[in-house]
Each structure stands twice: as C-alpha cells, then as structure tokens.
Write a protein that holds these residues in place. Structure first.
Motif: not given
Length: 261
Positions: A63-64, A81-83, A99-100
C-alpha cells in the motif's frame, strides 16, 4: 535472457530474510532502473508503475501513503492506496504493478513524498520504499509562453503544437527539420532525431533555443549553456519525448525561460 533479468535472479538469493522486497524499477521499464523522482502534469491522476525484487512468494499486500513534501514528510494527502499487481510478471522473482495517486486539487506546483508499505498476513507493516512525486502546473507554462514576443517550433515535438493550439498561443512552425537560423528575439523549441547533425542553428540577437534529442543514454541529461549571451538548453533522453505526457519537459522549459536575461 536479458542482463537485468540475470541480475534479478542472482540478487534474489542475496536478499536478506528481513528484507522481503527491494524496489527494482520506478515509473519505467527495468532496463532504466530506479530513479528517485516521478513527474506528472496537474489535472489527471498519476499512475506510477513499480517493480520489486522479492525473495519468496509473498503473502501480504503493498500500500502507499502520500504526504506533502516540505523537505521532509509533511501533512498526509492520501492513505492506504492499493497496489494493482500485474497478473503475469516478467519473472517469478519480480513483483510488478502500479499505484494510482490522486492529483492534488490545486493549480500550483506541488511536491509529494510517497511511502510504500508492506503488510504481511495483515499483521506486520514495514516500509519498503519511498519516492518523490512532483506535479507541474501548465498554468505557469501558458503564462510564460504568452509573454514571448516570438515562438518557433520545429521537428517532431510530439504533442507540443497541439498544446499550443489548445492554449491559443501563436507560433511559427518551422517544419520537420532543425532550422539553420533562429530569428532575433525568438524562443525556438523543438526535437531532432538521434542521428541528426550536431551543428546548431545560428541564433539571432536576444534569441534562445531549447532542443530535445532522443539518444542511447541511460537517463535524462540536461545541459544549459550561454552562447554569446544567448541561452541554449540541450536535452538528451532515452526515449521519444511526448509533450502531452512528459511533465519534465515543461519544467525544463520554465527553467530555460526564467534564465533568459
């Protein structure tokens, strides 16, 4: 088998157990390796591709978290944030995906720090990588270009002419080849091919030139020169430039214009 892939296979055995992942490539293919900065244009979310070396088949999630960059980690801007993992990686030892990252709600340039975490079996959370994300504002570019007395465009320069027409900025199209001469008080920007002559055009009084060339280099190279009091910026990059996508081109353009006497 490509050299980087052989290297990845070798390094897999060298990763310590305490280091489940190591970033192998950021925002590009594995051939070009890891940079520390990603650049994007404000107005659209940033999809950033990453590749990691893994020492085993991992059971966990990446995750980010995104923070404002003020020289160090600042205020949080996005969390967890999802990978998006690629279902068919280049090699079993390589974990690939993206990642977006949401675009900031601003028209001013912004710098962010992206922290990538790995959570194993929902229990242990560890930091595996960080990178900087710089957002370029095209509003500043438009304002700078509108103040120019004369603008020349030459070469392929994919997407540049379309941008200028969208912004209703007048320019002289000098065609596909590099011109022999740049008019006085003109700013010329364009692209030449990798095999083009190194002979530069003559520069009229108070003129300047920004020239982009795709060459067999491993990373972006930029040189700034003064030739008889005239500013010359040369950009060499490993792939074909795209003015619709490449934020770093506009950053270089702004720096060029700001340095003109």
């Amino acid at each position: 088998m490509k050299f980087w892939l052989l290297t990845a296979v070798f390094l897999t055995a060298c990763l310590p157990a305490a280091e489940p992942l190591r970033m192998l490539a950021l925002d590009g293919d594995l051939e070009h390796g890891v940079s520390e900065v990603v650049e994007r244009i404000l107005g659209a979310d940033a999809t950033v591709r990453l590749s990691f070396l893994q020492n085993k088949e991992l059971e966990g999630e990446l995750s980010a978290d995104v923070y404002l960059d003020g020289g160090s980690i600042g205020a949080p801007m996005a969390k967890d944030l999802r990978f998006a993992r690629e279902p068919a990686p280049t090699h079993p030892a390589v974990l690939e995906g993206s990642f977006t990252i949401p675009a900031p709600d601003t028209s001013k340039p912004v710098s962010q720090i992206v922290v990538i975490n790995f959570t194993e079996n929902g229990k242990r959370r560890s930091r595996v990588a960080t990178f900087h994300l710089q957002w370029t504002s095209l509003a500043a570019v438009q304002a700078a270009l509108k103040d120019l007395p004369k603008l020349h465009v030459f070469g392929r320069a994919a997407g540049l002419r379309e941008k200028l027409r969208t912004w209703r900025i007048p320019f002289d199209d000098l065609g596909a080849e590099m011109p022999l001469h740049i008019d006085p008080q003109a700013f010329a920007v364009g692209e030449v091919t990798a095999d083009s002559s190194t002979q530069l055009p003559s520069l009229g009084e108070q003129s300047s030139l920004l020239m982009v060339q795709a060459k067999p280099v491993s990373m972006l190279e930029v040189s700034y020169q003064d030739v008889g009091g005239k500013r010359l910026t040369l950009v060499h990059l490993p792939g074909a430039p795209d003015w619709q996508r490449d934020a770093f081109l506009y950053r270089i353009l702004l720096k060029h214009l700001a340095s003109i006497p």
